[in-house]
Design an enzyme around this catalytic site. Structure first.
Site, PDB file in Angstrom:
ATOM      1  CB  SER A  49      -3.503  25.213  -2.771  1.00  0.00           C
ATOM      2  OG  SER A  49      -4.517  25.269  -3.745  1.00  0.00           O
ATOM      3  CB  ALA A  50      -1.939  25.654   2.538  1.00  0.00           C
ATOM      4  CB  ILE A  51       1.043  25.359  -2.519  1.00  0.00           C
ATOM      5  CG1 ILE A  51       0.284  24.038  -2.381  1.00  0.00           C
ATOM      6  CG2 ILE A  51       2.357  25.140  -3.263  1.00  0.00           C
ATOM      7  CD1 ILE A  51      -0.070  23.396  -3.699  1.00  0.00           C
ATOM      8  CG  HIS A  53       2.674  28.017  -5.951  1.00  0.00           C
ATOM      9  ND1 HIS A  53       2.302  26.823  -6.496  1.00  0.00           N
ATOM     10  CD2 HIS A  53       1.546  28.557  -5.419  1.00  0.00           C
ATOM     11  CE1 HIS A  53       0.992  26.649  -6.317  1.00  0.00           C
ATOM     12  NE2 HIS A  53       0.513  27.690  -5.657  1.00  0.00           N
ATOM     13  NE  ARG A 313      -7.623  29.858  -8.310  1.00  0.00           N
ATOM     14  CZ  ARG A 313      -8.612  28.996  -8.541  1.00  0.00           C
ATOM     15  NH1 ARG A 313      -9.859  29.430  -8.732  1.00  0.00           N
ATOM     16  NH2 ARG A 313      -8.377  27.705  -8.569  1.00  0.00           N
ATOM     17  CD  GLU A 340      -5.007  35.250 -10.576  1.00  0.00           C
ATOM     18  OE1 GLU A 340      -6.052  34.613 -10.430  1.00  0.00           O
ATOM     19  OE2 GLU A 340      -4.581  35.569 -11.672  1.00  0.00           O
ATOM     20  CB  CYS A 406     -10.042  14.518  15.632  1.00  0.00           C
ATOM     21  SG  CYS A 406     -11.745  13.952  15.618  1.00  0.00           S
TER      22      CYS A 406
END
Lengths: 480, 418
Positions: A49-51, A53, A313, A340, A406
């Protein structure tokens, strides 16, 4: 076969191995990092998710909670030094019912226990921050320290910086055996074996498999698949920060996430899978994801999907990260596995933790005099003013020739990669580094141009240019 | 900053046709911005024949067709800047352009947007299964084969029966590949009938209607595909799966107008996913026009150049009389049976005699009454048409006089008669 003895061999150049290698590069050590893939960060570190946290989610008291919070705090500096896009946007965990509101407030308390600044905000405030979130929401957890990054360049720039400071990388090296030898280990790969005093096992989803080459650990890792959609750029922003549902036993749920490239991610699902290389997507799961995303952000344009993907994960059977020696018999074989989510957020803290807790007592860590923590700044034309762009084109005309239409990436930016200590050699590698092919045409136009360019730069035949792994040449080897 | 009267973005067939028309009407200060090194755009790789039957009453190849237009462009000394890519267009019609020569901002009095379309990708159709090397769009396979002279595979399956897919089935067969079949999810083909005959039937390549790819198999390289029959709702029917061993899956699953995001909220998307234009092919920014495949995807290049000439004529009128006020303005909503409608907004000018509507039906209809109604559901215009199919664009001409009293939104209805 080499007689050289390394101080440390790191198995796996995902985010954990790469960030650790970069951290170890500051010491007078011989470090070798091995990866079975044809590019670094090519498995779990590629599809997530490239987050970054914040740390309100892990159970208080776990290693995961501690390292997530610490890692998040290290990110601004890390991304500054490595020249990686990082947006500390904040995040929302949105309640969609009265019951969920209670859970969100519990999560706020958990966050505070973990030392994370977060608060419950009222529905009207949620809509002020994110107008496209469900109108009838029941408020949200709001946390300012969560963010999102360019995960591909975090790994590759960490590797580049490690190599700049003397670390050795070997790609396409699959570890097939590990033997305890006098004063350390012998790591055997499909392309030769390497002697080392200490082994760091950072092999992600294959972590237990690699450790078991020496001794079977007490826990298991089961791959848990997450499928995602990528949505194209929008005229008006869909969301400006990651939007989470209320977490459940199955994980953090289906999110709607902005990316540093301007597209959006929707996902992930959460299903255990048997195979350690099962990255297939399926229609039923994706339909389910789309439905969930719409409950959180009703206007999510599911008709503007440009890509679907899946990641694995490495879920450990007992829940927490495993950052410890394999066993009492193997104090110098250190596992960094079962990482994970929040693996990206934790990576810099994991490196710090393993160095302080294990490596300082096992090796002599003397700092190099000429260590440089900075990656040489990349030219990123799309982040520049017209004047700055014009000036650069004057110095080098290749900056003016657009190859990826693009994403508006120039030939000059592609050629720049090859002056680095670590550079990609595949279509997918270029895509991960510069976003060529990440846009709505998905490389339909720039793909063939990049094949041609790679063949020129690498001085290889067109049919030796791979899409990703070895022998994935797009043009087949056959004379007419 | 430099100034130009008319800037045309994209030097493909639409761009060249628009430039030639504008020049012939008297606009002499024209600049074509082309991102590639040659004129003609995608026609350069369309080496098959079938172009120009309407335009030149001859059957030409893509390169032959474009050569004629390029010659007409050159005869008029119309300026073309190659390797020039537009980075931005703002509401003042200032165009930021990048090229190896530098960065330049061009202030245009009028702009015609003719940048073509792109192919729908594997991701866009959520192609199930793995994502190995060997899944490739038809246009990309065509580029490798026809421009680079390189083969992409030996055992091939084609998903989607769009025209390029059919043409590539034939092309790859001629190059020695074995094309095992073409799967089409719809119960009818999306390509022109002549291509079904000349590209598939002549080479005994089977066409599987109401079939789709339900699984791509192969971790790194494509190994197999699973094809299933679909029901009336396009859902795969369990038990109908068939496995084909292939190294290449060619996708011909649709073309999408290439509307660029310039973070310009005035660029509005239409039901074609191109720029929203009115009956003069004018966008919401006065003086910016659009035509060709970047507006909606055409069946034939002959229709593209025709539309580009109309857009250029309107751009010319705009340049002559920039302050022209419309007599009436209103939106037109498409019928649910229509895939898209152009235009979806009408501005009636003094000089307008007719409004031409173009649309595609979503499914084949043998006989339909097409009705244009006002807000009170009164029929303003109706016509009966036969044999409407999605792969053929329908064009309707309505007298402008009908709209002189109207200012409310209108809507279309399609009454299926057979």
């Amino acid at each position: 076969m080499t007689t050289k003895k390394y101080d440390i061999v790191i198995i796996g150049a995902g985010v954990t191995g790469a960030v650790l290698a970069r951290e170890l590069a500051r010491y007078q050590l011989d470090v070798l990092i091995l990866d079975k893939e044809n590019d670094v960060g090519n498995v779990t570190s590629m599809a997530n998710s490239a987050i970054i946290h914040a740390g309100y989610d892990p159970l208080p008291g776990t290693l995961k909670a501690k390292l997530n919070v610490r890692g998040n705090a290290l990110y601004p500096k890390l991304c500054e030094e490595l020249d990686v896009s990082f947006k500390q946007s904040g995040s929302l965990v949105v309640a969609t019912s009265e019951d969920e509101k209670i859970l969100v407030q519990d999560l706020v308390r958990r966050g505070k226990q973990n030392g994370v600044k977060c608060s419950y905000i009222y529905p009207r405030r949620v809509l002020e921050l994110e107008p496209n979130v469900l109108k009838d929401n029941y408020g949200a957890l709001y946390c300012k320290t969560c963010g999102y990054i360019d995960p591909f360049n975090l790994v590759s720039h960490a590797i580049e910086n490690a190599l700049d400071n003397g670390v050795t990388l070997k790609l396409n090296h699959l570890v097939t055996a590990i033997a305890q030898v006098d004063g350390g280990y012998q790591v055997v790969t499909n392309q030769g074996s390497y002697e080392t005093k200490l082994v760091i096992n950072a092999s992600g989803v294959n972590g237990v498999k690699v450790a078991s080459l020496l001794e079977t650990p007490s826990f298991k890792i089961t791959p848990r698949k997450g499928e995602y959609f990528v949505l194209e750029k929008q005229f008006q922003p869909l969301v400006t920060r990651p939007i989470f549902p209320v977490p459940s036993k199955k994980g953090k749920g289906i999110l709607v996430i902005p990316t540093t490239g301007g597209t959006y991610l929707v996902g992930p699902s959460s299903e255990y899978t048997e195979a350690f290389d099962d990255l297939a997507t399926d229609t039923l799961t994706l339909n389910e994801i789309a439905k969930h995303a719409k409950t959180l952000v009703p206007s999510t344009p599911m008709h503007q999907v440009i890509r679907v993907y899946a990641g694995l994960r490495p879920t450990p059977s007992d829940g927490d990260f495993h950052l410890e020696p394999l066993s009492e018999k193997h104090p110098n074989f250190i596992n960094l596995i079962g990482i994970e989510s929040p693996g990206f957020a934790s990576a810099p803290a994991v490196a710090e933790y393993v160095i302080n807790k294990y490596l300082k007592s096992r090796l002599s860590l003397v700092e190099k005099k000429n260590y440089n923590p900075l990656v040489k700044k990349y030219v990123k034309l799309n982040e520049l003013s017209d004047e700055a762009r014009a000036a650069l084109i004057k110095t080098r005309s290749d900056y003016g020739l657009i190859i990826c239409n693009c994403e508006k990436i120039s030939k000059g930016e592609i050629l720049d990669l090859f002056s680095r200590s670590y550079f990609p050699t595949t279509i997918k590698g270029i895509k991960k580094r510069l976003r060529c092919g990440f846009g709505k045409c998905q490389g339909g136009f720039c793909g063939p141009k990049i094949v041609t360019l790679l063949s020129e730069v690498l001085k290889k035949d067109l049919n030796d240019i791979n899409y990703d792994e070895l022998e994935t040449n797009i043009i087949i080897k056959e004379s007419r | 900053m430099i100034s130009r009267t008319l800037v045309i973005i994209g030097g493909g067939s639409a761009g060249m046709a628009a430039a030639i028309k504008a020049y012939d009407l008297g606009v002499k200060d024209i600049l074509i911005l082309e991102k590639g090194r040659v004129l003609g755009g995608i026609l350069n790789q369309c080496i098959h024949n079938g172009f120009g039957l309407q335009e030149f009453q001859e059957e030409l190849t893509g390169p032959e067709f474009l050569a004629r237009y390029a010659a007409m462009t050159q005869e008029r000394n119309i300026e073309v800047w190659f390797e020039h890519t537009v980075l931005n267009i703002n509401a003042n019609k200032e165009i930021t352009v990048s090229s190896p020569q530098g960065l330049v901002i061009i202030k245009a009095q009028a702009i015609i947007f003719t940048v073509g379309c792109y192919e729908r990708s594997a991701g866009a159709i959520k192609l199930p299964g793995d994502r190995p090397k060997g899944v490739i769009t038809a246009g990309q396979a065509q580029y490798y084969q026809n421009i680079l002279g390189q083969k992409v595979g030996k055992q091939v399956f084609v998903l989607g029966s769009g025209d390029i897919g059919l043409i590539m089935a034939r092309r790859l067969t001629l190059e020695g590949a074995k094309v095992l079949g073409v799967a089409e999810i719809m119960p009818y083909s999306n390509g022109l009938n002549r291509n079904i005959v000349q590209c598939l039937e002549d080479y005994e390549i089977p066409l599987y209607l109401s079939h789709t790819v339900t699984k791509v198999i192969g971790k790194e390289r494509l190994e197999k595909i699973e094809i299933s029959k679909v029901d009336a709702n396009y859902q795969p029917i369990l038990g109908t799966e068939k496995i084909y061993e292939v190294d290449t899956l060619v996708l011909s699953v649709g073309l999408i107008p290439n509307l660029e995001i310039f973070n310009n909220p005035k660029f509005v998307t239409s039901s074609t996913r191109g720029l929203l234009v009115d009956n003069h092919f004018a966008s919401e920014i006065p003086g910016i026009f659009s035509a060709g495949n970047c507006l909606h995807v055409h069946d034939l290049v002959d229709f593209v150049v025709k539309e580009a000439r109309i857009a250029a004529t309107n751009a010319y009128h705009y340049l002559q009389n920039q302050n022209e006020v419309s007599l009436q303005e209103f939106a037109v909503l498409k019928a649910k049976e229509m895939g898209y409608l152009i235009p979806e907004y009408i501005r009636i000018h003094q000089s307008d005699t007719a409004v031409t509507f173009q649309f595609r039906v979503r499914f084949p209809i043998l006989k339909a009454r097409i009705k244009l109604l006002n807000a009170k559901n009164e029929v303003l215009f109706q016509v009966v048409r036969l044999y409407l199919i999605p792969s053929e664009m329908v064009s309707l001409e309505v007298k402008a006089a009908l709209f002189l009293q109207n200012s409310e939104p209108l809507h279309y209805e399609v009454e299926v008669l057979e």
